[in-house]
Design an enzyme around this catalytic site. Structure first.
Site, short mmCIF file in Angstrom:
data_model
loop_
_atom_site.label_atom_id
_atom_site.label_comp_id
_atom_site.label_asym_id
_atom_site.label_seq_id
_atom_site.Cartn_x
_atom_site.Cartn_y
_atom_site.Cartn_z
N GLU A 1 29.87 77.04 23.25
CA GLU A 1 29.26 76.02 22.38
C GLU A 1 29.17 76.53 21.09
O GLU A 1 29.27 76.15 20.05
CB GLU A 1 27.87 75.41 22.84
CG GLU A 1 27.92 74.52 24.36
CD GLU A 1 28.90 73.73 24.07
OE1 GLU A 1 29.38 72.96 23.06
OE2 GLU A 1 29.58 73.36 25.18
N HIS B 1 32.13 76.26 18.97
CA HIS B 1 32.64 74.85 18.39
C HIS B 1 31.54 74.72 17.25
O HIS B 1 31.98 74.31 16.20
CB HIS B 1 32.03 73.97 19.44
CG HIS B 1 33.09 73.69 20.65
ND1 HIS B 1 34.44 73.55 20.23
CD2 HIS B 1 32.86 73.77 21.93
CE1 HIS B 1 35.13 73.49 21.44
NE2 HIS B 1 34.32 73.64 22.44
#
Length: 678
Positions: free
Chosen positions: A33, A36
């Protein structure tokens, strides 16, 4: 809402270990994550929420424009960007949201591709670093030497023997036993070529057709054992030295963790096959085991050891007092005495006669079928006549003369369903689960078991005091369906303290009867076994000798992990690997805890594989996952237009349905493994 799915597809089983796994899994998801998030911020996209986990938010804190959260379902995570939400696909096709310069959809195709691929790239990088760290620290892996050859399986039929060293299977070079499993399970060819050397140094090369009747392709081999006991553990039961109820258990205080066997009955032994040979030859006698014991915890030289001697009693065979009908030959080994004289699968041995015997022995009436392996080995080097019942070509029985070898049936692991082997002549046979005779005064006789009773199931009942290190659940065999009586006899030897529940077939609509028995030793029949000693697997080091080597080995491990996952996916689609091999979050945790207890290097390898696993799976072309988003971006880049809201929304909902269905299935499989006895 970009989604990560934490599913392990390779079946690679204390609170601190569980905590380590939870932190490791969280780190893998966090890094994904973070990729991203960082690239989205770099591209000027507004990130509304950064969450580890799905579902209800348990904790959150807002810094700047982003809410950072921990959510209730720890199966992944997400980064929620303005203009990108998998649960609301209309955002990606909304022209109004595209007008917001800080929305995900306002960015160029290359920028969105960078954002979508960043999580996968981060997982590949961290996976590589995990592997590199593990190689720098060094670990041990099972050697590429065969220790177990399952009777009746392809490797057994081809003539593979314990002690054989494998160098190649198909297109895979074999450096350790992990490669053996990989090469067999992930190959797609109907037959694979197996190359290696026998223990005497002679080379072999043959083709085998892997068995496909289970959840993955198998040839029926297991890794080799060492002649060293497991190193001493931190707890009294961490690394036991003997099976409960065995001769070694009676002298367990004579052995210590880390002891290495150097002689048996005065005969020096250097490997496990030599140990097997000597113990088999002296199976009916007490033997003196000489071990080398380290006297200095940090010393590695021979001078830092001293000898200790432990005498072990012979290990009698265990019996319920039941003699079963013999079934057909299941398999014949290539090049064996039986094969050379034309014995075939489906033959049934009905009579044997030694050269110096006045009369033949009827198998069943005169000779217990279970004792055939030892009877043939007892007549090693002598010509014996074997009469078999054979259907077809007008023949009712055929008699052949053959010369057995001295090989004996070494005790196999409890729990394996397999036929009974006769190593001395090279055949494996089944039993018919119908009682032929009951020995007077035996446990079966006392339980009022009668001849011609049909046994359908056998359950070994775990005693309450049984150590979990040697089995946590009852063991059940469906002997009528799986020809499992040979496995019952094998398990009986390994678990002498367990009660045995027999389920008998009943006529009509009557409820099946059950009888519970306890096995007893046979006075004149002894096992060819390790006498209950718990020996460590034969391991070889896997360690980099320099930083550059560690980086190179880390790259090779990363590449192999990615290829393995791809080949596993291919095997799932082609049917070579069953979906039952899939593991979900519960499986990941249980495997992770086991690995965490094995040392930091192995735990890093586990995290490395998990990282690469997440990278490959999340880049599959499935809507909702990173790969699905990338496919739409490629379409947009080529056609210069976005897909319609209807197409995009339908694809996303179908992708979400697939992912949720897969998650439900793997969690179901995890639960089944926990509650169904193995």
């Amino acid at each position: 809402m970009e989604t990560v799915v934490a599913i392990s597809i390779f079946s690679l089983g204390g609170f601190l270990s569980l905590l380590m796994v939870a932190v490791g899994l969280g780190m893998v998801i966090f890094v994904h994550e973070l990729g991203h998030f960082a690239v989205a911020k770099w591209c000027g996209v507004e990130v509304e929420r950064f969450s580890i986990g799905f579902g209800p938010v348990l904790w959150s804190r807002k810094w700047g424009e982003t809410e950072y959260a921990l959510s209730a379902i720890p199966l992944g995570g997400y980064v929620k960007m303005v203009g990108q939400d998998d649960l609301d696909p209309g955002q990606e096709t909304s022209s109004e949201i595209q007008e917001n310069p800080r929305s995900y959809t306002a960015k160029s195709v290359p920028q969105r591709m960078a954002i979508i691929s960043a999580g996968v790239i981060m997982n590949i990088i961290t996976g590589y670093l995990f592997y590199t760290g593990a190689m720098a620290m060094g670990t041990q892996v099972p050697a590429g030497e065969v220790g177990i050859v399952q009777p009746g399986m392809p490797a057994w039929e081809a003539g593979l023997r314990p002690g054989d060293k494998l160098s190649r299977i198909g297109s895979w070079e074999i450096s350790d036993f992990i490669d053996v499993t990989r090469a067999t399970a992930l190959s797609t060819d109907p037959s694979v070529k197996v190359v290696g050397t026998h223990q005497d140094g002679t080379a072999f090369e043959f083709w085998v057709q892997p068995d496909t009747t289970t959840t993955k392709r198998l040839i029926g081999v297991g890794p080799q054992s060492d002649i060293e006991f497991y190193p001493a553990g931190p707890g009294s039961e961490a690394n036991p030295v003997a099976w409960p109820g065995s001769p070694a258990a009676l002298k367990a205080d004579g052995f210590q963790g880390g002891d290495r066997i150097v002689a048996v009955a005065g005969v020096p032994v250097e490997n496990h096959e030599q140990l097997r040979k000597v113990l088999s030859e002296h199976r009916a006698e007490a033997v003196e085991i000489t071990v080398a014991r380290r006297t200095d915890a940090t010393g590695d030289s021979p001078a830092a050891t001293q000898e200790a001697k432990v005498t072990l009693a012979p290990q009698p065979m265990r019996s319920l007092g039941i003699r079963m009908h013999i079934g057909e030959i299941n398999a014949v080994q290539k090049g064996s005495p039986a094969a050379e004289q034309g014995l075939k699968p489906a033959d049934r041995i009905i009579r044997v006669r030694a050269a110096d015997a006045e009369a033949a022995l009827e198998v069943g009436r005169d000779l217990d079928p279970a004792r055939l392996p030892d009877w043939f080995a007892d007549h090693a080097g002598q010509q014996v006549a074997v009469t078999v019942e054979r259907e077809g070509a007008g023949e009712k029985s055929v008699t052949v003369n053959l010369t057995p070898t001295a090989e004996r049936n070494w005790a196999q692991p409890a729990g394996d369903v397999q036929p009974m082997p006769i190593p001395a002549i090279g055949v494996a046979y089944h039993f018919i689960p119908t009682v032929l005779a009951v020995e007077p005064g035996s446990p079966a006789d006392k339980a009022d078991l009668k001849p011609e009773a049909k046994i359908t199931h056998v359950r070994f009942i775990k005693p309450e005091s049984w150590p979990e290190a040697f089995g946590k659940k009852d063991i059940t065999y469906a002997v009528e369906e799986a020809h499992g009586w040979a496995s019952v006899l094998t398990t009986l030897q390994r678990l002498p303290e367990w009660e045995v529940e027999l389920t008998l077939a009943s006529e009509g609509s009557e409820t099946p009867k059950t009888k519970v028995l306890k096995s007893q030793p046979v006075a004149d029949w002894f096992q060819s076994s390790d006498r209950g000693m718990v020996l460590a697997p034969l391991l070889i080091p896997k360690e980099a000798d320099s930083a550059s080597t560690a980086f190179r080995m880390g790259f090779e491990e990363t590449r192999d992990a990615a290829v393995d996952i791809y080949l596993t996916l291919r095997g799932l689609f082609t049917g070579n690997i069953s979906p039952k091999e899939l593991h979900g979050p519960i499986g990941i945790l249980s495997i992770g805890v086991e690995v965490a207890n094995s040392g930091l290097a192995r735990f890093l390898i586990f995290l490395g594989f998990l990282s690469i696993n997440l990278a490959v799976l999340n880049f599959l072309p499935i809507p909702v996952l990173d790969g699905g988003h990338m496919m739409f971006l490629l379409w947009e880049g080529v056609t210069r237009k976005r897909p319609s809201e209807r197409v995009y929304a339908t694809a996303m909902y179908l992708g979400l349905l697939f992912v949720l269905g897969l998650m439900s299935y793997v969690i179901f499989r995890d639960v089944v493994r926990l509650i169904v006895p193995s």
